[in-house]
Design a protein around this motif. Structure first.
Motif, mmCIF file in Angstrom:
data_model
loop_
_atom_site.group_PDB
_atom_site.id
_atom_site.type_symbol
_atom_site.label_atom_id
_atom_site.label_comp_id
_atom_site.label_asym_id
_atom_site.label_seq_id
_atom_site.Cartn_x
_atom_site.Cartn_y
_atom_site.Cartn_z
ATOM 1 N N LYS A 60 5.014 0.126 9.602
ATOM 2 C CA LYS A 60 4.787 0.837 8.633
ATOM 3 C C LYS A 60 5.959 0.634 8.378
ATOM 4 O O LYS A 60 7.885 0.603 8.989
ATOM 5 N N GLU A 61 5.715 0.245 6.609
ATOM 6 C CA GLU A 61 6.571 -0.330 5.401
ATOM 7 C C GLU A 61 6.070 1.004 4.295
ATOM 8 O O GLU A 61 5.289 1.137 3.861
ATOM 9 N N ASN A 62 7.224 0.812 3.402
ATOM 10 C CA ASN A 62 7.123 1.068 2.072
ATOM 11 C C ASN A 62 7.187 0.077 0.654
ATOM 12 O O ASN A 62 8.203 -0.441 1.613
ATOM 13 N N VAL A 63 6.973 0.281 -0.469
ATOM 14 C CA VAL A 63 7.462 -0.456 -1.190
ATOM 15 C C VAL A 63 6.844 0.606 -2.536
ATOM 16 O O VAL A 63 5.961 1.523 -2.335
ATOM 17 N N SER A 64 7.770 0.538 -3.504
ATOM 18 C CA SER A 64 7.787 1.025 -4.780
ATOM 19 C C SER A 64 6.900 0.069 -6.007
ATOM 20 O O SER A 64 7.726 -1.494 -5.377
ATOM 21 N N LEU A 65 5.499 -0.273 -6.901
ATOM 22 C CA LEU A 65 5.205 -0.822 -7.547
ATOM 23 C C LEU A 65 5.603 -0.937 -8.655
ATOM 24 O O LEU A 65 5.094 0.854 -8.842
ATOM 25 N N ILE A 124 -5.791 4.013 -9.746
ATOM 26 C CA ILE A 124 -5.320 2.919 -8.747
ATOM 27 C C ILE A 124 -5.144 3.217 -8.414
ATOM 28 O O ILE A 124 -5.236 2.852 -6.661
ATOM 29 N N GLN A 125 -4.822 4.276 -7.946
ATOM 30 C CA GLN A 125 -4.392 5.862 -6.834
ATOM 31 C C GLN A 125 -5.691 5.200 -5.590
ATOM 32 O O GLN A 125 -5.771 5.348 -4.100
ATOM 33 N N SER A 126 -6.480 5.571 -6.813
ATOM 34 C CA SER A 126 -7.937 5.952 -5.471
ATOM 35 C C SER A 126 -7.642 4.805 -4.912
ATOM 36 O O SER A 126 -8.383 4.134 -3.690
ATOM 37 N N LYS A 127 -8.021 3.816 -5.881
ATOM 38 C CA LYS A 127 -8.402 2.868 -5.393
ATOM 39 C C LYS A 127 -7.727 1.754 -4.221
ATOM 40 O O LYS A 127 -7.377 1.269 -3.282
ATOM 41 N N LEU A 128 -6.127 1.972 -4.670
ATOM 42 C CA LEU A 128 -5.401 2.183 -3.371
ATOM 43 C C LEU A 128 -5.407 2.253 -2.207
ATOM 44 O O LEU A 128 -5.100 1.754 -0.726
ATOM 45 N N SER A 129 -5.833 3.938 -1.873
ATOM 46 C CA SER A 129 -6.136 4.710 -0.742
ATOM 47 C C SER A 129 -7.137 3.920 -0.340
ATOM 48 O O SER A 129 -6.991 4.292 1.585
ATOM 49 N N LYS A 130 -8.031 2.816 -0.496
ATOM 50 C CA LYS A 130 -8.869 2.604 0.131
ATOM 51 C C LYS A 130 -8.711 1.449 0.760
ATOM 52 O O LYS A 130 -9.438 1.493 1.815
ATOM 53 N N LYS A 131 -7.414 0.552 -0.337
ATOM 54 C CA LYS A 131 -7.813 -0.156 0.789
ATOM 55 C C LYS A 131 -7.389 -0.767 2.101
ATOM 56 O O LYS A 131 -6.264 0.415 2.118
ATOM 57 N N GLU A 132 -7.007 -1.639 3.006
ATOM 58 C CA GLU A 132 -7.450 -1.672 4.128
ATOM 59 C C GLU A 132 -5.602 -2.076 4.426
ATOM 60 O O GLU A 132 -5.198 -2.317 3.739
ATOM 61 N N GLY A 133 -5.170 -1.274 5.073
ATOM 62 C CA GLY A 133 -3.393 -0.894 5.778
ATOM 63 C C GLY A 133 -2.787 0.093 5.074
ATOM 64 O O GLY A 133 -1.896 0.451 5.503
ATOM 65 N N VAL A 134 -3.625 0.518 3.784
ATOM 66 C CA VAL A 134 -2.386 1.091 3.028
ATOM 67 C C VAL A 134 -3.026 2.641 4.003
ATOM 68 O O VAL A 134 -4.431 3.375 3.426
ATOM 69 N N ILE A 135 -1.369 3.090 3.856
ATOM 70 C CA ILE A 135 -1.217 4.954 5.314
ATOM 71 C C ILE A 135 -1.493 5.891 3.884
ATOM 72 O O ILE A 135 -2.499 6.264 3.703
ATOM 73 N N ASP A 136 -0.562 5.600 3.113
ATOM 74 C CA ASP A 136 -0.397 6.820 1.778
ATOM 75 C C ASP A 136 -0.198 6.186 0.709
ATOM 76 O O ASP A 136 0.772 5.147 0.426
ATOM 77 N N ALA A 137 -0.595 6.555 -0.963
ATOM 78 C CA ALA A 137 -0.602 5.157 -1.738
ATOM 79 C C ALA A 137 -0.606 7.220 -3.455
ATOM 80 O O ALA A 137 -1.352 7.689 -3.226
ATOM 81 N N ALA A 157 4.367 2.960 -8.354
ATOM 82 C CA ALA A 157 3.379 3.315 -7.567
ATOM 83 C C ALA A 157 4.603 3.997 -6.084
ATOM 84 O O ALA A 157 4.871 2.804 -6.005
ATOM 85 N N ASN A 158 4.406 4.690 -5.345
ATOM 86 C CA ASN A 158 4.550 4.276 -3.481
ATOM 87 C C ASN A 158 3.811 4.404 -3.197
ATOM 88 O O ASN A 158 2.715 4.915 -2.816
ATOM 89 N N ILE A 159 3.575 2.774 -2.160
ATOM 90 C CA ILE A 159 2.726 3.074 -1.050
ATOM 91 C C ILE A 159 3.541 3.179 0.093
ATOM 92 O O ILE A 159 4.406 2.111 0.701
ATOM 93 N N GLU A 160 2.845 3.349 1.300
ATOM 94 C CA GLU A 160 3.084 2.887 2.315
ATOM 95 C C GLU A 160 1.643 2.854 3.261
ATOM 96 O O GLU A 160 0.872 3.101 3.005
ATOM 97 N N PHE A 161 2.403 1.839 4.168
ATOM 98 C CA PHE A 161 1.748 0.615 4.459
ATOM 99 C C PHE A 161 1.769 -0.277 5.752
ATOM 100 O O PHE A 161 3.346 -0.354 6.753
ATOM 101 N N ASP A 162 1.228 -0.737 6.281
ATOM 102 C CA ASP A 162 1.181 -1.342 8.073
ATOM 103 C C ASP A 162 1.006 -2.602 8.061
ATOM 104 O O ASP A 162 -0.172 -3.307 7.126
ATOM 105 N N ALA A 163 2.326 -3.536 8.182
ATOM 106 C CA ALA A 163 2.338 -4.516 7.227
ATOM 107 C C ALA A 163 2.115 -5.523 8.271
ATOM 108 O O ALA A 163 1.458 -6.883 7.925
ATOM 109 N N ASN A 164 1.413 -4.899 9.687
ATOM 110 C CA ASN A 164 0.566 -5.517 10.592
ATOM 111 C C ASN A 164 -1.143 -5.549 9.248
ATOM 112 O O ASN A 164 -1.510 -6.498 9.924
#
Length: 141
Positions: free
Chosen positions: A29-34, A49-62, A71-78
């Motif tokens: 898990k990593e976080n990024v603010s855009l 944007i939030q809806s599309k980010l939430s559906k992107k592979e690897g995104v845990i929370d947006a 945009a605050n995004i929590e994602f799987d860096a793998n």
């Protein structure tokens, strides 16, 4: 014949036990603010944007906060990276409307309880000077 069935059964069991193992990578898990420029409304832009980010592979929370253009995004860096997320957001709507870049600023998101105690309105995300809620303390630091 009986001995042969036992040998085949053992061989099949070995193949099943060793052949079906799937390598499971641990979630990194990593976080990024855009910072996102080009948003003109909360429903059409920020929510899209939030809806599309939430559906992107690897995104845990947006969470996209229109008032802060963040945009605050929590994602799987793998599975994805900060660079890919920036390109993804910038490519929404054909790449003509939104521009994303990494930001050190985090969007200020308060709970409903905090909003009530601080007399906050949804469109203005600022805390009262004397607010003691954890989210406001963190925002003032």
């Amino acid at each position: 014949m009986k001995f042969q069935k036992i040998i085949y059964s053992i061989a099949i069991a070995c193949f099943v036990l060793t052949g079906c193992k799937e390598e499971v990578k641990e979630v990194k898990k990593e976080n990024v603010s855009l910072a996102i420029s080009g948003m003109t409304c909360e429903i059409g832009c920020a929510k899209t944007i939030q809806s599309k980010l939430s559906k992107k592979e690897g995104v845990i929370d947006a969470k996209v906060v229109f008032t802060d253009s963040i945009a605050n995004i929590e994602f799987d860096a793998n599975k994805t990276s900060k660079k890919e997320l920036i390109a993804f957001v910038s490519g929404i709507a054909g790449g003509e409307l939104y521009k994303a870049s990494e930001s050190s600023k985090k969007a200020h998101v308060c709970s409903d309880e905090c909003k009530e105690k601080c007399d906050m309105k949804a469109e203005k995300m600022e805390c009262k000077e004397d607010c003691t809620m954890a989210c406001c303390k963190n925002n003032k630091a």
